[in-house]
Enzyme design. Structure first.
Site, mmCIF file in Angstrom:
data_model
loop_
_atom_site.group_PDB
_atom_site.id
_atom_site.type_symbol
_atom_site.label_atom_id
_atom_site.label_comp_id
_atom_site.label_asym_id
_atom_site.label_seq_id
_atom_site.Cartn_x
_atom_site.Cartn_y
_atom_site.Cartn_z
ATOM 1 N N GLU A 40 -114.909 -145.787 32.488
ATOM 2 C CA GLU A 40 -116.006 -145.427 32.692
ATOM 3 C C GLU A 40 -115.987 -144.583 34.246
ATOM 4 O O GLU A 40 -115.221 -145.105 34.975
ATOM 5 C CB GLU A 40 -117.059 -146.576 33.013
ATOM 6 C CG GLU A 40 -118.345 -145.960 33.445
ATOM 7 C CD GLU A 40 -119.259 -147.174 33.678
ATOM 8 O OE1 GLU A 40 -119.016 -148.541 33.139
ATOM 9 O OE2 GLU A 40 -120.418 -146.833 33.988
ATOM 10 N N ARG A 264 -106.814 -159.347 30.390
ATOM 11 C CA ARG A 264 -106.634 -158.556 31.636
ATOM 12 C C ARG A 264 -105.594 -158.829 32.491
ATOM 13 O O ARG A 264 -105.327 -160.048 32.691
ATOM 14 C CB ARG A 264 -108.089 -158.066 32.241
ATOM 15 C CG ARG A 264 -108.660 -159.344 32.952
ATOM 16 C CD ARG A 264 -109.954 -158.930 33.728
ATOM 17 N NE ARG A 264 -110.584 -157.913 33.003
ATOM 18 C CZ ARG A 264 -111.082 -156.874 33.569
ATOM 19 N NH1 ARG A 264 -110.739 -156.228 34.593
ATOM 20 N NH2 ARG A 264 -111.910 -156.249 32.771
ATOM 21 N N LYS A 274 -114.297 -152.935 40.441
ATOM 22 C CA LYS A 274 -114.627 -151.867 41.014
ATOM 23 C C LYS A 274 -115.688 -151.879 42.076
ATOM 24 O O LYS A 274 -115.766 -151.003 42.872
ATOM 25 C CB LYS A 274 -114.923 -150.729 39.791
ATOM 26 C CG LYS A 274 -113.616 -150.376 39.069
ATOM 27 C CD LYS A 274 -114.065 -149.158 38.336
ATOM 28 C CE LYS A 274 -114.063 -149.558 36.796
ATOM 29 N NZ LYS A 274 -114.679 -148.164 36.058
HETATM 30 P P1 ATP Z 1 -116.517 -151.919 34.717
HETATM 31 O O1 ATP Z 1 -116.519 -151.797 33.406
HETATM 32 O O2 ATP Z 1 -116.673 -153.298 35.355
HETATM 33 O O3 ATP Z 1 -116.795 -150.620 35.756
HETATM 34 P P2 ATP Z 1 -113.810 -151.853 33.935
HETATM 35 O O4 ATP Z 1 -112.434 -152.455 34.917
HETATM 36 O O5 ATP Z 1 -114.040 -152.588 32.775
HETATM 37 O O6 ATP Z 1 -114.658 -151.964 35.273
HETATM 38 P P3 ATP Z 1 -113.331 -149.332 32.699
HETATM 39 O O7 ATP Z 1 -113.559 -148.023 33.154
HETATM 40 O O8 ATP Z 1 -114.380 -149.692 31.687
HETATM 41 O O9 ATP Z 1 -113.498 -150.393 33.904
HETATM 42 O O10 ATP Z 1 -111.970 -149.687 32.195
HETATM 43 C C1 ATP Z 1 -111.369 -148.920 31.488
HETATM 44 C C2 ATP Z 1 -110.108 -149.838 30.513
HETATM 45 O O11 ATP Z 1 -109.488 -150.379 31.247
HETATM 46 C C3 ATP Z 1 -110.957 -150.486 29.458
HETATM 47 O O12 ATP Z 1 -110.364 -150.511 28.393
HETATM 48 C C4 ATP Z 1 -110.546 -151.800 30.183
HETATM 49 O O13 ATP Z 1 -110.587 -152.995 29.225
HETATM 50 C C5 ATP Z 1 -109.315 -151.830 30.738
HETATM 51 N N1 ATP Z 1 -109.069 -152.570 32.043
HETATM 52 C C6 ATP Z 1 -110.011 -152.643 33.174
HETATM 53 N N2 ATP Z 1 -109.666 -153.715 33.961
HETATM 54 C C7 ATP Z 1 -108.361 -154.126 33.309
HETATM 55 C C8 ATP Z 1 -107.382 -154.902 33.933
HETATM 56 N N3 ATP Z 1 -107.590 -155.770 34.928
HETATM 57 N N4 ATP Z 1 -106.523 -155.180 33.007
HETATM 58 C C9 ATP Z 1 -106.079 -154.600 31.886
HETATM 59 N N5 ATP Z 1 -107.025 -153.571 31.575
HETATM 60 C C10 ATP Z 1 -108.140 -153.486 32.168
HETATM 61 MG MG MG Z 2 -115.759 -151.467 31.483
#
Ligand code: ATP
Ligand code: MG
Length: 554
Positions: A40, A264, A274
């Site tokens: 995102e 994760r 974030k």
């Molecule tokens: P948010 O959704 O709260 O903004 P997010 O960390 O999930 O934050 P995204 O941009 O949705 O951010 O994440 C993109 C991809 O990265 C998703 O597939 C997510 O599952 C993966 N991802 C995010 N954080 C981690 C992590 N700590 N370890 C592994 N994969 C991650």
């Molecule tokens: Mg996300």
């Protein structure tokens, strides 16, 4: 750690995702592997995302497939092109090239049509309840929810109101479109989930074209399906979303993408939310998203981490099915491992004290020519000037040392790295009692190469005072004082755990050839650690960031 070092890519057995892919390819379920990385664009990528990137791109590559970069841009109020650009740059920098650059917002029209289709099938309805009412009527884990009074609206009425929602007739929050599922479902997410909400906001790509936006659950699986993604890999907390992911695909009769979850990445002394990272930037707790203490990819890059070291880390971490927390020292080990092979070596003194070699001729300079990288036979040599007056590290001298101290001490001998053996003859102090000058004699017969070989226990590094270049050195440490930042007491502010000593700035002196280094990666300050030139550098004032110390201090 030893165990991790031994295990290599070749040796290890398949992880559970590789097993699934191999069985899907063998059974003919899918002919090729197509994965996606779906950020995102609401912040900068961090080391957790790097893990996900390495996994998605790595799996596709291993099985001859491809990976799309898809921006999950369904939330206009938090997203921005600044983030889109940084994400593309970071994925490239990590060494990956996506097949297609796509945006969930490109599918808004198709998603809208599919929503109409669900309405026609009696599987979706417009709900006029307030957000609060919807929340209250959802029930609890132990109690079924209550059906909405609008749940049995006719198809025509639903289609009409839904089109009015799109046309902008209603205010934010007036109405939502919901799936008609089961208000008593044991999985709360299956209790008539919301598909669309009204948001009158400008979108960074679609502008003001839309004022209804799809929810993650309604957009994600269908986007996967539209792209023919075979293995949609996400983090563990999405396992409860999987039934809904499958339900939409089944009801719409579209390409059967499948979702798989892995644990994760969590790291000690690090936060990866974030929202919190954004807060640190906005409120100037750090200098920006690329502050070298940040766990962001741009922060790690500025800190001196290489793409190779991050990919190695992702590989060492592996793919787990259960949440765990990885020791930050593993990440540091990976960057040392990479830089040890590739980094050029220079001498630098960060806490200088002056050393005078009283029997060395005044005004004389001789040059030593050590290799620039002992790990690389191709690397050339550098010219290190040696003179009567040198800087050495304060902590390489002790007036009253303990027994096992082998560095310089009154009456003791050490070798100056690449150079002569010297003996400490006299110590000069100021009125406060600080050592301001160490007077030594040198043994001219101990010149490396042509001298007489004689061994001493300690070797210390040095820089010629006359030739020294002054640099600013930023000594970074971990940002937080607490190892498990996810386990801090409920209600306590994570900002209370910021380490006030996470940045120390010192003035250092280096051998002159450092300033001509153009390797483009971090260098090793011999006996000290790895350091990378910072973008704040000017010709008058070079600035170096400490990537990591030479040895683990843990
Ligand atoms: P948010 O959704 O709260 O903004 P997010 O960390 O999930 O934050 P995204 O941009 O949705 O951010 O994440 C993109 C991809 O990265 C998703 O597939 C997510 O599952 C993966 N991802 C995010 N954080 C981690 C992590 N700590 N370890 C592994 N994969 C991650
Ligand atoms: Mg996300």
């Amino acid at each position: 750690m030893e165990e991790l070092k031994k295990d290599t890519v070749e040796e290890r057995s398949l992880n559970f995702l590789e097993e699934i892919i191999e069985s899907d390819l063998a059974s003919g379920k899918y002919k090729t592997v197509l994965t996606r990385f779906p950020p995102e664009p609401n912040g900068y990528l961090h080391i957790g995302h790097a893990k996900s990137i390495c996994l998605n791109f790595g799996l596709a590559k291993k099985y001859g497939g491809k990976t799309n970069l898809r921006f999950d841009d369904t939330n206009p109020t938090k997203e921005d092109v600044e983030y889109v650009d940084s994400i593309k740059g970071d994925v490239n920098w990590l060494g990956f090239q996506w097949e297609k650059e796509l945006y969930a917002s490109d599918y808004f029209e198709q998603l809208y049509e599919w929503a109409q289709e669900l309405i026609k099938k009696g599987l979706a309805y417009v709900d006029d309840q307030t957000q609060e009412e919807i929340r209250l009527n959802r029930g609890t884990v132990n109690q079924p929810g209550k059906e909405s009074p609008y749940r049995n609206r006719g198809v025509e009425e639903n289609l009409l109101i839904f089109s009015e929602m799109r046309a902008g007739k209603y205010k934010d929050g007036d109405k939502v479109l919901r799936a008609k599922l089961d208000m008593a479902h044991s999985n709360m997410l299956m209790r008539d989930p919301i598909l669309y909400r009204i948001i009158h906001a400008h979108h960074h790509r679609t502008g003001d074209k839309w004022c209804i936006y799809p929810m993650y659950d309604y957009a994600h699986g269908q986007s996967d399906s539209l792209e023919n993604i075979t293995h949609s890999i996400c983090t563990l907390e999405f396992d409860v979303h999987r039934p809904l992911y499958d339900w939409f695909i089944e009801k719409l009769g579209i390409f059967p993408s499948h979702q798989y979850e892995f644990a994760r990445l969590n790291l000690t002394y690090t936060i990866m939310s974030k929202r919190k990272l954004l807060e640190l930037v906005k409120n100037n707790y750090v200098s920006g998203w690329d502050d070298p203490r940040m766990p962001t990819i741009c922060g790690l890059r500025r800190r001196g981490y290489t793409p190779e070291s991050i990919r190695l880390f992702a590989d060492k971490v592996g793919v787990a099915k259960r949440d765990n927390i990885i020791d930050l020292s593993l990440l540091e080990w990976c960057v040392r491992e990479d830089l040890n092979k590739r980094a050029n070596r220079y001498m630098a003194v960060l806490n200088p004290v002056k050393l005078v070699i009283t029997n060395y001729p005044e005004g004389q300079t001789e040059y030593f020519t050590p290799t620039i990288n002992p790990e690389d036979p191709q690397a050339g040599v550098r010219q290190v000037p040696f003179t009567r007056e040198l800087y050495i590290e304060q902590n390489d001298f002790m007036e009253n040392p303990p027994k096992k101290y082998f560095r310089l001490q009154p009456g003791g001998e050490v070798r100056l790295k690449f150079s002569y053996i010297i003996k400490c003859e006299e110590v000069i102090k100021n009125e406060a009692g600080d050592v301001v000058e160490i007077r030594c004699s040198y043994d001219p017969t101990t010149r490396p190469g042509d001298g007489i070989w004689r061994s001493v226990k300690g070797t210390i590094h040095w820089v010629s005072v006359e030739h020294a270049k002054e640099v600013e050195v930023r000594l970074f440490d971990r940002l937080f004082t607490e190892a498990e930042m996810d386990s801090i007491p409920e209600g306590s502010d994570y900002k209370n755990y910021l380490d006030p000593h996470s940045l120390e700035i010192v003035k250092g002196y280096t051998e002159p050839s450092l300033l001509e280094d153009n390797s483009g990666i971090a260098v090793q300050f011999e006996r000290v650690g790895y350091f990378v030139k910072d973008i704040d550098s000017t010709p008058e004032k070079p600035v170096y960031n400490r990537t990591v110390g030479l040895k683990s201090t843990w």
